[in-house]
Design a protein around this motif. Structure first.
Motif: not given
Length: 170
Positions: A93-96, A102-107, A153-158
């Motif tokens: 999704d565009a918002a996601d 901006d996320l620094v979570d590791e992938v 997953t990362l956006v929902s956690r954030h």
């Protein structure tokens, strides 16, 4: 951040050489100044990442959900691409997409492959991977895997961590 500290320490060592070979004290004080600046940067980085800090909690959401990430995502057989084929790209999704930037979570990424994954992705299964922050993976033109759905997953956690932080302050 550690790269900056390393450069400052190397600069301090470089300034120490002329301080020891000449009688000019400006070199010695410059070396001390570079060392103190390196210490200040380390303390500032520690302060930014300290436990219980709302900014640190929002920045490293992946650490808050380590237990959740340890479970292996097992897709249906029909969703699983063959081992020699690349998994499809997650439809983000565009918002996601803006949030992931901006996320620094590791992938996790594989050399010579265009997708990034969660560490629990079943498609990775024993393949050697490299860890990158999500924003860097996006900047390097990697795209999300549809098997493990890292963006969603990362956006929902954030968002959940931000909500938890705002609930704690309310």
């Amino acid at each position: 951040m550690l790269f900056v500290v390393l450069l400052l320490v190397l600069a301090a060592l470089g300034l120490l050489v002329p301080a020891l070979t000449t009688s000019d004290t400006i070199w010695a004080w410059s070396s001390v100044g570079a060392s103190v600046l390196a210490a200040v940067v380390l303390i500032w980085d520690w302060w930014r990442r300290r436990p219980g800090d709302p900014a640190a909690a929002a920045q490293s959401v992946d650490q808050l959900a380590v237990a959740d990430d340890q479970r292996v995502v097992v897709p249906a057989e029909a969703d699983m691409p063959p081992a020699d084929e690349e998994p499809p790209e997650e439809d983000t999704d565009a918002a996601d997409l803006l949030a992931v930037a901006d996320l620094v979570d590791e992938v996790r990424v594989l050399d010579e492959r265009p997708r990034y994954h969660l560490s629990s992705c079943s498609w990775l299964a024993g393949r050697p991977t490299l860890g990158l922050p999500a924003q860097e993976a996006r900047q390097l033109q990697f795209t999300p895997c549809a098997v493990c759905r890292p963006d969603a997953t990362l956006v929902s956690r954030h968002r959940a961590a931000r909500q938890e932080v705002s609930d704690d302050h309310a």
